[in-house]
Scaffold this active site. Structure first.
Site, PDB file in Angstrom:
ATOM      1  N   GLY A  46       3.233  -6.445  11.080  1.00 61.92           N
ATOM      2  CA  GLY A  46       2.229  -7.374  11.592  1.00 61.92           C
ATOM      3  C   GLY A  46       0.874  -7.074  10.995  1.00 61.92           C
ATOM      4  O   GLY A  46       0.619  -5.964  10.520  1.00 61.92           O
ATOM      5  N   GLN A 106      -8.103  -6.983  10.446  1.00 65.67           N
ATOM      6  CA  GLN A 106      -7.722  -5.865   9.577  1.00 65.67           C
ATOM      7  C   GLN A 106      -8.075  -6.107   8.111  1.00 65.67           C
ATOM      8  O   GLN A 106      -8.103  -5.169   7.327  1.00 65.67           O
ATOM      9  CB  GLN A 106      -6.220  -5.580   9.713  1.00 65.67           C
ATOM     10  CG  GLN A 106      -5.860  -5.031  11.088  1.00 65.67           C
ATOM     11  CD  GLN A 106      -4.390  -4.745  11.189  1.00 65.67           C
ATOM     12  OE1 GLN A 106      -3.595  -5.634  11.465  1.00 65.67           O
ATOM     13  NE2 GLN A 106      -3.991  -3.502  10.954  1.00 65.67           N
ATOM     14  N   CYS A 110      -0.035   1.708  13.115  1.00 67.26           N
ATOM     15  CA  CYS A 110      -0.862   0.559  12.739  1.00 67.26           C
ATOM     16  C   CYS A 110      -1.323   0.765  11.301  1.00 67.26           C
ATOM     17  O   CYS A 110      -1.686   1.892  10.928  1.00 67.26           O
ATOM     18  CB  CYS A 110      -2.077   0.493  13.672  1.00 67.26           C
ATOM     19  SG  CYS A 110      -3.235  -0.822  13.260  1.00 67.26           S
ATOM     20  N   LEU A 111      -1.324  -0.302  10.516  1.00 63.88           N
ATOM     21  CA  LEU A 111      -1.756  -0.199   9.119  1.00 63.88           C
ATOM     22  C   LEU A 111      -3.220   0.235   9.015  1.00 63.88           C
ATOM     23  O   LEU A 111      -3.635   0.745   7.976  1.00 63.88           O
ATOM     24  CB  LEU A 111      -1.551  -1.540   8.395  1.00 63.88           C
ATOM     25  CG  LEU A 111      -0.092  -1.999   8.247  1.00 63.88           C
ATOM     26  CD1 LEU A 111      -0.038  -3.405   7.644  1.00 63.88           C
ATOM     27  CD2 LEU A 111       0.710  -1.021   7.395  1.00 63.88           C
ATOM     28  N   HIS A 115       0.530  -5.871  20.217  1.00 65.62           N
ATOM     29  CA  HIS A 115      -0.268  -5.073  19.274  1.00 65.62           C
ATOM     30  C   HIS A 115      -1.249  -5.973  18.504  1.00 65.62           C
ATOM     31  O   HIS A 115      -2.436  -5.643  18.379  1.00 65.62           O
ATOM     32  CB  HIS A 115       0.679  -4.339  18.312  1.00 65.62           C
ATOM     33  CG  HIS A 115       0.005  -3.481  17.292  1.00 65.62           C
ATOM     34  ND1 HIS A 115       0.063  -2.109  17.307  1.00 65.62           N
ATOM     35  CD2 HIS A 115      -0.745  -3.798  16.214  1.00 65.62           C
ATOM     36  CE1 HIS A 115      -0.638  -1.629  16.283  1.00 65.62           C
ATOM     37  NE2 HIS A 115      -1.136  -2.637  15.595  1.00 65.62           N
ATOM     38  N   GLU A 116      -0.750  -7.113  18.027  1.00 68.68           N
ATOM     39  CA  GLU A 116      -1.620  -8.015  17.251  1.00 68.68           C
ATOM     40  C   GLU A 116      -2.636  -8.718  18.159  1.00 68.68           C
ATOM     41  O   GLU A 116      -3.794  -8.904  17.757  1.00 68.68           O
ATOM     42  CB  GLU A 116      -0.785  -9.036  16.465  1.00 68.68           C
ATOM     43  CG  GLU A 116       0.187  -8.434  15.460  1.00 68.68           C
ATOM     44  CD  GLU A 116      -0.398  -7.355  14.566  1.00 68.68           C
ATOM     45  OE1 GLU A 116      -1.581  -7.451  14.183  1.00 68.68           O
ATOM     46  OE2 GLU A 116       0.329  -6.388  14.269  1.00 68.68           O
ATOM     47  N   HIS A 148      -5.460  -6.490  18.591  1.00 70.83           N
ATOM     48  CA  HIS A 148      -6.381  -6.508  17.439  1.00 70.83           C
ATOM     49  C   HIS A 148      -7.419  -7.627  17.596  1.00 70.83           C
ATOM     50  O   HIS A 148      -8.580  -7.458  17.234  1.00 70.83           O
ATOM     51  CB  HIS A 148      -5.618  -6.747  16.131  1.00 70.83           C
ATOM     52  CG  HIS A 148      -5.110  -5.498  15.477  1.00 70.83           C
ATOM     53  ND1 HIS A 148      -5.926  -4.483  15.067  1.00 70.83           N
ATOM     54  CD2 HIS A 148      -3.847  -5.111  15.143  1.00 70.83           C
ATOM     55  CE1 HIS A 148      -5.202  -3.522  14.509  1.00 70.83           C
ATOM     56  NE2 HIS A 148      -3.930  -3.874  14.556  1.00 70.83           N
TER      57      HIS A 148
END
Ligand code: NI
Length: 169
Positions: A45, A50, A92-93, A134-135, A138
């Site tokens: 995701g 991000q 997480c990226l 999670h997204e 963000h």
């Protein structure tokens, strides 16, 4: 085009996001770039914050490109329902190299627009529900690290600060 992924500590990641007024050519390009960036990472995701844009857009594919129907694109998403609880390791990226167990809903229904501006509603369970939450986090400027408590959170934040001071973050 692959866009650079911002890391924990960058101000955009910690901002609240704005509603997308219209799916312009810029938004269309952003979505393409987010998909490419997510697959290249690779990740399951990616949220617009991000890649530096505080807009309510995220992409998710828990199959990481293996399932042609796995890709989901949400513009202006909102939760319709959330229930149950799951506890799993998550990363997480924007927080590379760190993982932690995070409490998430077992099931989540999200509605919003697809990339063409048409309404869509998708129900996720397990990993997909986790990815949705999670997204969505963000888009509220929240990273999984912010969901942790006590020593686990302190340890991660301290290590990130150390890496930042060393110019390795
Ligand atoms: Ni993330």
């Amino acid at each position: 085009m692959i866009r650079p992924i911002l890391k924990y500590g960058d101000s955009v990641l910690h901002e609240k996001t704005r509603i997308v007024d219209a799916i312009t050519a810029d938004i269309d390009r952003l979505i393409d770039d987010m998909i490419e960036t997510m697959y290249a990472a690779p990740g399951v995701g990616l949220a617009a914050t991000q890649v530096g844009l505080p807009l309510r857009v995220f992409v998710v594919d828990i199959s990481v490109g293996r399932d042609p129907k796995g890709l989901m694109i949400f513009v202006n998403p909102e939760f319709v329902e959330r229930d149950g609880v799951q506890l799993e390791e998550e990363g997480c990226l924007s927080v590379p190299g760190f993982n932690a167990t995070v409490m998430r809903p077992m099931r989540a229904v999200v509605k919003g627009l697809d990339r063409h501006g048409d309404p869509q509603q998708i129900e996720g369970a397990g990993l997909l529900a986790r990815a949705f939450q999670h997204e969505m986090d963000h888009l509220d400027g929240t990273l999984f690290v912010d969901r942790l408590r006590g020593i686990k959170r302190e340890m991660i934040v301290r290590k990130i600060h150390k890496l930042t001071r060393a110019g390795k973050w």
